[in-house]
Motif scaffolding. Structure first.
Motif, PDB file in Angstrom:
ATOM      1  N   GLY A 136       2.562  20.342  12.177  1.00 47.60           N
ATOM      2  CA  GLY A 136       1.393  19.873  11.432  1.00 47.60           C
ATOM      3  C   GLY A 136       1.607  19.697   9.942  1.00 47.60           C
ATOM      4  N   VAL A 137       2.861  19.542   9.516  1.00 51.71           N
ATOM      5  CA  VAL A 137       3.113  19.281   8.100  1.00 51.71           C
ATOM      6  C   VAL A 137       3.205  17.774   7.897  1.00 51.71           C
ATOM      7  CG1 VAL A 137       4.709  19.626   6.174  1.00 51.71           C
ATOM      8  CG2 VAL A 137       4.357  21.454   7.856  1.00 51.71           C
ATOM      9  N   THR A 138       2.508  17.258   6.875  1.00 49.62           N
ATOM     10  CA  THR A 138       2.596  15.822   6.598  1.00 49.62           C
ATOM     11  C   THR A 138       3.047  15.607   5.166  1.00 49.62           C
ATOM     12  OG1 THR A 138       0.268  15.831   6.005  1.00 49.62           O
ATOM     13  CG2 THR A 138       0.815  15.093   8.225  1.00 49.62           C
ATOM     14  N   TRP A 139       3.684  14.459   4.930  1.00 47.21           N
ATOM     15  CA  TRP A 139       4.039  14.053   3.579  1.00 47.21           C
ATOM     16  C   TRP A 139       2.785  13.548   2.886  1.00 47.21           C
ATOM     17  CZ3 TRP A 139       8.665  15.479   1.960  1.00 47.21           C
ATOM     18  CH2 TRP A 139       9.666  15.714   2.920  1.00 47.21           C
ATOM     19  N   HIS A 206      11.806   8.538   5.089  1.00 48.13           N
ATOM     20  CA  HIS A 206      11.261   7.176   5.011  1.00 48.13           C
ATOM     21  C   HIS A 206      11.171   6.667   3.576  1.00 48.13           C
ATOM     22  CE1 HIS A 206       7.641   9.727   4.669  1.00 48.13           C
ATOM     23  NE2 HIS A 206       7.124   8.736   3.983  1.00 48.13           N
ATOM     24  N   VAL A 207      11.212   7.555   2.594  1.00 51.03           N
ATOM     25  CA  VAL A 207      11.204   7.105   1.202  1.00 51.03           C
ATOM     26  C   VAL A 207      12.630   7.039   0.648  1.00 51.03           C
ATOM     27  CG1 VAL A 207      10.417   7.614  -1.135  1.00 51.03           C
ATOM     28  CG2 VAL A 207       8.909   8.067   0.805  1.00 51.03           C
ATOM     29  N   VAL A 211      16.138   4.298  -1.140  1.00 49.27           N
ATOM     30  CA  VAL A 211      16.590   4.413  -2.527  1.00 49.27           C
ATOM     31  C   VAL A 211      18.041   3.939  -2.646  1.00 49.27           C
ATOM     32  CG1 VAL A 211      17.109   6.050  -4.374  1.00 49.27           C
ATOM     33  CG2 VAL A 211      15.023   6.307  -3.016  1.00 49.27           C
ATOM     34  N   ASP A 212      18.312   3.102  -3.651  1.00 43.41           N
ATOM     35  CA  ASP A 212      19.663   2.563  -3.821  1.00 43.41           C
ATOM     36  C   ASP A 212      20.662   3.666  -4.145  1.00 43.41           C
ATOM     37  OD1 ASP A 212      19.038   0.017  -3.279  1.00 43.41           O
ATOM     38  OD2 ASP A 212      18.625  -0.554  -5.373  1.00 43.41           O
ATOM     39  N   SER A 224       5.813  14.137  -1.237  1.00 44.44           N
ATOM     40  CA  SER A 224       6.302  15.479  -0.959  1.00 44.44           C
ATOM     41  C   SER A 224       5.400  16.186   0.030  1.00 44.44           C
ATOM     42  CB  SER A 224       6.372  16.264  -2.268  1.00 44.44           C
ATOM     43  OG  SER A 224       5.107  16.205  -2.903  1.00 44.44           O
ATOM     44  N   THR A 225       5.736  17.434   0.354  1.00 46.76           N
ATOM     45  CA  THR A 225       4.922  18.186   1.314  1.00 46.76           C
ATOM     46  C   THR A 225       4.170  19.336   0.669  1.00 46.76           C
ATOM     47  OG1 THR A 225       6.793  19.626   1.779  1.00 46.76           O
ATOM     48  CG2 THR A 225       6.476  17.751   3.255  1.00 46.76           C
ATOM     49  N   GLY A 226       4.504  19.668  -0.558  1.00 48.81           N
ATOM     50  CA  GLY A 226       4.066  20.919  -1.174  1.00 48.81           C
ATOM     51  C   GLY A 226       2.613  20.994  -1.577  1.00 48.81           C
TER      52      GLY A 226
END
Lengths: 576, 317
Positions: A136-139, A206-207, A211-212, A224-226
């Motif tokens: 149940g953790v979401t970004w 997914h982010v 990133v290059d 983030s998740t925090g």
């Protein structure tokens, strides 16, 4: 505190309602425009009374939202670069309130608190560790957090060694995961690596896969998740707002955190931060005295500051000489003068006492605290081949013993300590030359072994890391070449074997037994001389929130600039 | 000649940082170690992050010159991965705004006061200005700045004590922001004005007293010219010349920022940036800053040389 700051604090917005945030910004700018015009007019008249009247005090709305100001001076000076890359060297401290690791280690007592991992299990052979991830953790962008994010993060560190600050991949073989389980295989038995793996901040696949170059990525819009996400950012100050969808949102009471770029000691005392981190002389009157009802401080001992001796250079290659040196020093005096009365002397065992007292070998006399004893020191020096003559300690060649000591010129307390040591060594006839180059030059000399004596930390995530950092001969290098660790160039195959056993030990009793043996190495070989505990300088106000770390409840060291900050913000409670 | 000096400055700029003890990786390690123990192997990752300079020292030199022409100074080590050119471009306007304007104002006011003091020398104003300036001139700048900061900043709370703009302000072109910036500039500007003024007053007064004793001034007076004409067009114009030389140098140094001013008031200009670059062994940032500073000093001197010809017809021959 200026008018605009007060005004802006009154203006807050819920995270989900972007449109109301805009309205809020507009309202604020109108208010600020008015107050700016007013201010300039008033300034021209230089009428302080008018200014005070025009700037109404902040409303005391204890029942509603809580905004905490955090006075650390976020690496401004004087303005901040917007950088929230968790693996960067110049990231803002707020990064540690947004990203979460698998677990957080309390450096006070090595206790692990689960965050993104619900639990973990180390294999019996210590060759792997399996994490069970939280459900149940979401970004913050709504995507679900899962094992793929964890696997991706670790593999990214492998692909870009520049991000792998803890050199995790020197001990990891592979990281695999599925659904809610992640398994990390080590290259060999390595129980201590579990802590370093667990403390790695996890980023969303997914982010970051888009990133290059994650090395030069400044991550201006952190996903983030925090417990917090980025609010308003300006070069002088930024704010974090509570992540309402945080998996333990109930444990987070502060709705907003404000980080200014520069904070002076006068600011800390006068502006009244809720959480500041700074050594203040005489905090009982300077800090607590300013608001006796609410201002608190707790300064637990941190990693010991030790004299690093170059064990490869004469006369430091002689254990009796090192012992003599250790016995010549009055640690109480050094600590008192270097820390203005707020230090505590460190044990030769390398442990932080009293917090790590459970690990202390009971056979070690006086908890490993060495007191000054000139007679015994001279005995040791004699065994090493040095004699006292005319108040000077002379070697076989008849010349006085001269030692040079390097201290970075901007570390005021270490410079002070060096002066005291110079006096104390003069009493046993040793002439000490104190050099104060820039910190970078000291670091370079240390790395290349081009030094005789200097100060450094004796620290690490686990006791294995602490001892490995100074004793493992496989980390060191000959004088003139860069050493990745063990800069004192200590060499002993038996100690290496002890370290390897500790690395492979999973069972708690076996570990303790091995740590005892390493403590004995520290006591008998004196490769480094721990002098005093580094301080942690947490200053707190209980005006808006309570539950700050304290001697009664030492759940975190109180440093606002690393992952232990997560422990603090999830333990606070509304005041009153 | 000008170009030769520029080349020498650029080359020195390349060599000097490389003579400093400690590498950038050491500096970053030292910075990390300030907050707590650093794990073994951190050095390797930092070196990987910064990248090691390619090729021999000659190849590095050629690359450096090439990059200069493209205005490409690379990434800052301290503020990694921020671009050096962006950092300098952000800091420069603040220094020009604060130090530049105040230096010019101080020069004009100081020179005018100096002319006045010399013309009415030994009068009440002259005594006051000379003694006052001498007194202020001997006060160390940082002390004056700290007194202002403490008195007008902390004690009375009239002015902000740090920064170039309010805590939540974002730099932009709006009336609100400009007002905010002006408000924050009051104290630092005042400190520069007070300490800068003194030198100009004394310098101009002494030059002027000298030229007032010259024959051509007496001749002018004997011819019955108006005293204002004598003071301004005869005496002051000549007394001005040495002042102008120092003014040129001051203007050139403006870009270097006033390190002390910017440190005391935490002002985000070139001086503070240079301090950060130096303490962190930030070679790319250092090189860009030194370049900007030397070029501006050289250009300012060049311009003053040209101006001299205009003000002093004798040099045109």
């Amino acid at each position: 505190m200026s008018c605009s700051q007060r005004n802006s604090r009154r203006c807050r917005w819920p995270v989900s309602e972007r449109s109301s945030r805009n309205a809020c910004v507009m309202r604020r700018s109108r208010m600020k425009l008015k107050s700016a015009v007013r201010r300039v007019a008033v300034t021209a008249l230089a009428a302080s009374l008018l200014l005070v009247a025009g700037c109404s005090p902040p409303e005391d709305d204890a029942s509603s939202k809580i905004t905490l100001s955090i006075g650390i001076g976020d690496d401004g000076p004087p303005t901040m670069v917007k950088n929230f890359n968790p693996f960067g060297t110049d990231n803002r401290h707020g990064t540690f309130y947004m990203y979460e690791p698998l677990f957080v280690v309390n450096t006070i007592n090595s206790e692990k608190t689960p965050f993104l991992a619900e639990s973990f299990e180390v294999a019996d052979d210590a060759k792997s560790v399996t994490f069970t991830l939280r459900d149940g953790v979401t970004w913050t962008d709504g995507e679900d957090f899962d094992a793929e994010d964890v696997v991706f993060t670790f593999n990214m560190l492998k692909e870009y060694p520049a991000l792998d600050r803890g050199s995790l991949w020197s001990s990891i073989e592979s990281v695999t995961g599925e659904d809610k389980t992640v398994t990390v295989e080590f290259t060999g038995p390595n129980a201590p690596a579990v802590s370093r793996v667990g403390e790695t901040l996890i980023v969303p696949e997914h982010v970051w896969s888009e990133v290059d170059d994650p090395v030069t990525f400044i991550n201006e819009e952190p996903v983030s998740t925090g417990p917090y996400e980025l609010g308003a950012f300006s070069p002088n100050q930024y704010s974090l707002v509570k992540n309402e969808d945080y998996w333990q949102a109930d444990s987070v009471v502060a709705d907003e955190l404000v980080f200014p770029s520069t904070v002076s000691e006068l600011d800390i005392v006068n502006k009244g931060y809720d959480w500041a981190y700074s050594f203040l002389p005489d905090p009982k009157s300077t800090w607590v005295g300013k608001a006796p009802e609410t201002n608190r401080f707790w300064w637990p001992p941190g990693a010991p500051t030790a004299l690093f001796l170059n064990n490869a250079k004469p006369p430091f290659d002689n254990v009796d000489f090192r012992k003599g040196l250790s016995l010549s020093l009055d640690r109480e005096d050094i600590s008192e003068k270097a820390n203005q009365g707020w230090g505590s002397v460190a044990s030769q065992s390398g442990l932080i006492l009293p917090s790590q007292k459970d690990l202390l070998d009971p056979a070690i006399p006086d908890k490993g605290l060495i007191s000054q004893n000139s007679d015994k020191a001279l005995e040791a020096f004699e065994r090493a081949g040095f004699d006292m003559s005319d108040g000077k300690l002379v070697g076989e060649d008849g010349a006085q013993v001269e030692i040079s000591m390097m201290v970075p010129n901007n570390y005021a307390n270490q410079v002070q300590a060096a002066k005291v040591i110079k006096k104390q060594l003069a009493q046993v006839g040793i002439s000490l030359r104190v050099e104060t180059p820039q910190a970078a030059a000291v670091q370079q000399s240390l790395t290349n072994g081009d030094f005789e004596m200097t100060f450094n930390w004796l620290g690490g995530t686990t006791m294995y890391d602490v001892y490995r950092g100074v004793l493992d001969s496989r980390l060191t290098a000959p004088i003139g070449e860069a050493a990745s660790g063990n800069t004192i160039r200590y060499q002993d195959p038996e100690t290496d074997a002890l370290l390897d056993s500790l690395k492979a030990a999973v069972d708690e009793d076996t570990r303790t037994e091995l740590i005892h043996q390493l403590e004995q190495v520290m006591m008998n070989e004196v490769p480094v001389i721990p002098i005093y505990h580094g301080g942690t300088w947490g200053l707190y106000s209980t005006k808006k929130v309570t539950g700050w770390p304290s001697a009664e409840n030492p759940y975190a060291p109180g440093t606002p600039y690393n992952t232990t900050a997560l422990l603090v913000v999830t333990n606070l409670e509304r005041a009153g | 000649m000008f170009l030769l000096t520029v080349w020498a400055a650029i080359t020195l700029n390349f060599i000097l940082p490389r003579l400093m003890p400690g590498s950038p990786a050491d500096a970053i390690l030292a910075k990390l170690a300030y907050n707590g123990p650093v794990s073994p192997g951190a050095r390797a990752s930092i070196e990987a992050m910064l990248g090691v300079p390619d090729g021999t020292i000659w190849e590095q030199y050629v690359n450096y010159i090439g990059a200069l022409f493209r205005l490409d100074f690379g990434l800052s080590y301290t503020f990694f991965p921020q671009e050096v050119s962006v950092l300098v471009a952000d800091a420069l306007p603040w220094t020009l705004f604060l130090i530049g304007t105040t230096s010019i104002i101080a020069f004009f006011i100081g020179t005018i006061l100096g002319i006045f003091a010399a013309w009415r020398r030994n009068g009440r104003f002259d005594t006051f200005a000379t003694v006052g300036s001498t007194f202020i001139g001997t006060v160390p700048y940082f002390w004056l700045a700290l007194i202002l900061l403490f008195g007008l900043g902390y004690m009375s709370g009239l002015f902000p004590t740090s920064g170039a703009y309010g805590p939540t302000a974002v730099p932009e072109f709006s009336l609100e922001f400009i007002m905010d910036a002006l408000y924050h500039a009051v104290l630092p500007a005042l400190s520069i004005l007070i300490s800068g003024l003194a030198g100009w007053v004394i310098g101009m007064r002494n030059n002027m007293v000298n030229s007032l004793g010259d024959d051509y001034v007496r001749f002018a007076q004997a011819n019955g010219l108006r005293s204002r004409t004598v003071a301004i067009k005869y005496a002051a114009r000549n007394a001005m010349l040495p002042q102008l030389t120092s003014f040129g140098m001051t203007l050139g140094a403006v870009v270097g920022g006033s390190l002390l001013t910017e440190m005391v008031f935490a002002y985000p200009g070139i001086g503070y940036l240079l301090f950060n670059a130096l303490t962190n062994q930030d070679f790319p940032l250092m090189q860009a800053l030194f370049l900007v500073i030397t070029l501006s000093v050289l250009t300012a001197n060049f311009v003053v040389d040209l101006l001299y010809g205009f003000l002093d017809p004798r040099t045109r021959r």
